[in-house]
Write an enzyme that holds these catalytic residues in place. Structure first.
Site, PDB file in Angstrom:
ATOM      1  N   GLY A 173       0.556  43.790 -35.133  1.00  0.00           N
ATOM      2  CA  GLY A 173       1.143  43.916 -33.803  1.00  0.00           C
ATOM      3  C   GLY A 173       2.067  42.776 -33.437  1.00  0.00           C
ATOM      4  O   GLY A 173       3.063  42.964 -32.734  1.00  0.00           O
ATOM      5  N   GLN A 260       3.001  35.310 -40.688  1.00  0.00           N
ATOM      6  CA  GLN A 260       2.273  35.768 -39.506  1.00  0.00           C
ATOM      7  C   GLN A 260       1.124  36.701 -39.876  1.00  0.00           C
ATOM      8  O   GLN A 260       0.822  37.644 -39.152  1.00  0.00           O
ATOM      9  CB  GLN A 260       3.213  36.460 -38.517  1.00  0.00           C
ATOM     10  N   ILE A 271      -6.941  39.238 -46.048  1.00  0.00           N
ATOM     11  CA  ILE A 271      -7.514  39.887 -47.236  1.00  0.00           C
ATOM     12  C   ILE A 271      -7.419  38.921 -48.421  1.00  0.00           C
ATOM     13  O   ILE A 271      -6.320  38.476 -48.773  1.00  0.00           O
ATOM     14  CB  ILE A 271      -6.760  41.193 -47.582  1.00  0.00           C
ATOM     15  N   CYS A 407      12.128  39.735 -21.702  1.00  0.00           N
ATOM     16  CA  CYS A 407      13.189  38.758 -21.933  1.00  0.00           C
ATOM     17  C   CYS A 407      12.713  37.402 -21.438  1.00  0.00           C
ATOM     18  O   CYS A 407      11.842  37.317 -20.585  1.00  0.00           O
ATOM     19  CB  CYS A 407      14.498  39.166 -21.272  1.00  0.00           C
TER      20      CYS A 407
END
Length: 552
Positions: A173, A260, A271, A407
């Site tokens: 996300g 990230q 993992i 923004c």
């Protein structure tokens, strides 16, 4: 955690399910966090960031929904780690909801203790905007990521990433914003993820251009586009802790390197090398301690490879997931030789009270957002960089869930914009109220020594009074809901942070609340950086008339 297969979608339009627009906003934003277009694993109440949840469990979720539907406009709902625990009489200008998520006394603020409490059903991980009901999908981090890569381009590549290759990993996300942010800055990017579903999702939402399982194909395409100085984003299936060392071995050095992955959570977010997703899930269940150790060993290899690329000339930075800390704790003593993204690229914006300001159309009508885009283009026409962002976002960003926009606006700008939006609701230009909020990653709302407050000028990296003061002033000034969380972004023990949301419902009372909250909230960013001795913050405070008693 019980999995429940149900499709949750926020109501649209002007018909209320609650007793007022502020309660309605909280209800719709909670539901929007769990919309399948928005959430990573809605059946488990997971919004993003490993196990960042919107509610503790399904029973708590249903109780929150019921509470919001009956909440009066002079009452406040208290939510403790995703569970509704009280409704008190307050007053109409008070927040309708106060949330505290994942907070632990410092000595016990670690993943092991958190997991014990989580197993007993006593706590949940709220991440930042998951448990505070203001996540808007990957767009929520996109402009910040765009600003970060843009600043890297200005500092190191003459203002553009044209003709450069960025290597990164993690397309969840948050990390899912990276491919589009790089191509918006003109560059080529290879973004690695171990989960094909994450790459597919970014391609479906137009954040990433192509998918491959072949490192050879990824490198061939990347080199071709780099030569042509044309942008492309390549989603590469694989494990970063295997692929980065392989590239080092081959003497291939990208221009920019970051990461990230959800390294903040070694159990649920990363993992280990040599495991498929299915094998990892099995090991996680059967032997979590071994899983965590293998995960940490893989992260250390990952960081070693990043350091090797840095030594060969790659501009390398940590993107706020605490991977350096894990490697350092595992014995890699030079893990912090590359900087975090905030001190490297973002802190000057924080000194001006700038940060990831966002708004959502409760109507569900994209036209409401397009009209607010026009406000930005008209009212802030002198800020060409901001206007370029809005134009690009309109063309390239697909809405997830309720239509929204983000923004970076600064002190003074946020209040001005909020006033205009409230007037547009009042005069019917917008078809329903607008929710205004922000990430907890903001100029004055977080203490996170390995991320937002890394390398503060005065050494105050770990001082956590600031997010508490931020939440307190936003509450007394009338924010619609206010949250205080622990562990977002970097994991347990490494951050405290606060969030706020304010509803523009077109009333005069809302106008006053908006003026107060959207002044004090970014004002805390200016104050925090003045206190730390940043000249730009002092200039901003003097220019804007921020009242700071001991400012020199």
């Amino acid at each position: 955690m019980e999995k429940v297969k149900q499709t949750i979608r926020a109501p649209r339009g002007t018909e209320l399910q609650t007793k007022g627009w502020v309660q309605e906003a909280a209800l719709r934003m909670l539901m929007n966090n769990l919309d399948p277009e928005v959430a990573e694993k809605p059946e488990e109440l997971v919004v993003y960031g490993g196990i960042g949840r919107a509610a503790r469990n399904w029973e708590s979720y249903n109780a929150i929904v019921d509470s919001l539907k009956t909440l009066e406009s002079d009452e406040t709902l208290l939510v403790q780690s995703g569970k509704p625990v009280a409704i008190f009489k307050s007053h109409e200008d008070a927040p309708r909801v106060l949330l505290a998520n994942s907070n632990l006394v410092p000595k016990w603020a670690n993943w092991n203790h958190f997991r014990e409490l989580e197993k007993k059903g006593l706590m949940m991980y709220g991440q930042m905007t998951a448990g505070s009901w203001i996540y808007i999908g990957t767009q929520g981090i996109l402009q910040g990521t765009y600003e970060t890569f843009g600043e890297a381009a200005r500092q190191h590549f003459g203002g553009s990433l044209k003709g450069t290759l960025t290597l990164t990993a993690g397309l969840g996300g948050m990390g899912g914003a990276q491919p589009l942010a790089v191509t918006m800055n003109g560059g080529v990017v290879i973004a690695i993820d171990v989960d094909k579903r994450s790459i597919d999702r970014r391609i479906e939402k137009r954040y990433c251009d192509m998918y491959t399982e072949s490192l050879e194909e990824a490198l061939t395409v990347a080199n071709e586009y780099k030569e042509k100085k044309e942008p492309i984003s390549i989603g590469l299936l694989g494990n970063a802790a295997e692929i980065l060392p392989e590239l080092v071995k081959r003497n291939i050095t990208p221009d920019l390197v970051t990461d990230q992955t959800s390294a903040h959570d070694p159990l649920n977010g990363y993992i280990p090398v040599g495991y498929t997703l299915e094998e990892a899930a099995k090991l996680r269940e059967e032997d979590p301690e071994r899983y965590v150790q293998l995960s940490k060993e893989s992260m250390t290899k990952h960081v070693e490879a990043m350091l090797a690329m840095q030594a060969k000339g790659a501009i390398t930075f940590d993107y706020g997931n605490n991977i350096r800390q894990v490697a350092f704790d595992e014995g890699l003593k030079n893990a912090f030789d590359f900087p975090g993204f905030v001190p490297a690229f973002i802190r000057p914006l924080f000194c001006e009270g700038k940060g990831p300001f966002r708004w959502v159309a409760l109507s569900g009508d994209p036209e409401d957002i397009y009209k607010t885009d026009e406000v930005i283009l008209r009212e802030f026409a002198d800020n060409e960089h901001l206007c370029n962002w809005i134009r690009m976002a309109r063309q390239q960003v697909e809405f997830q869930g309720l239509p929204s926009r983000i923004c970076w606006l600064g002190y003074g700008e946020r209040a001005k914009f909020g006033r205009i939006i409230n007037e547009m609701v009042a005069n019917g230009e917008l078809s329903a109220p607008i929710v205004i909020g922000r990430d907890h990653l903001d100029c004055g709302s977080v203490a996170s020594p390995n991320r937002e407050t890394e390398a503060m000028k005065d050494g105050s990296d770990a001082v956590a009074d600031w997010p508490i003061l931020n939440a307190l002033i936003n509450s007394v000034n009338g924010a619609s809901w206010v949250s205080v969380h622990h562990g977002g972004g970097v994991g347990m023990g490494y951050s405290l942070h606060a969030g706020m949301v304010i509803v523009a419902d077109g009333t005069e009372a809302a106008a006053k609340r908006i003026e107060r909250v959207l002044t004090s909230d970014p004002g805390m960013g200016v104050v925090r950086h003045v206190d730390a001795g940043y000249d730009l913050a002092v200039e901003t405070a003097k220019e804007k008339g921020v009242n700071i008693p001991m400012m020199k």
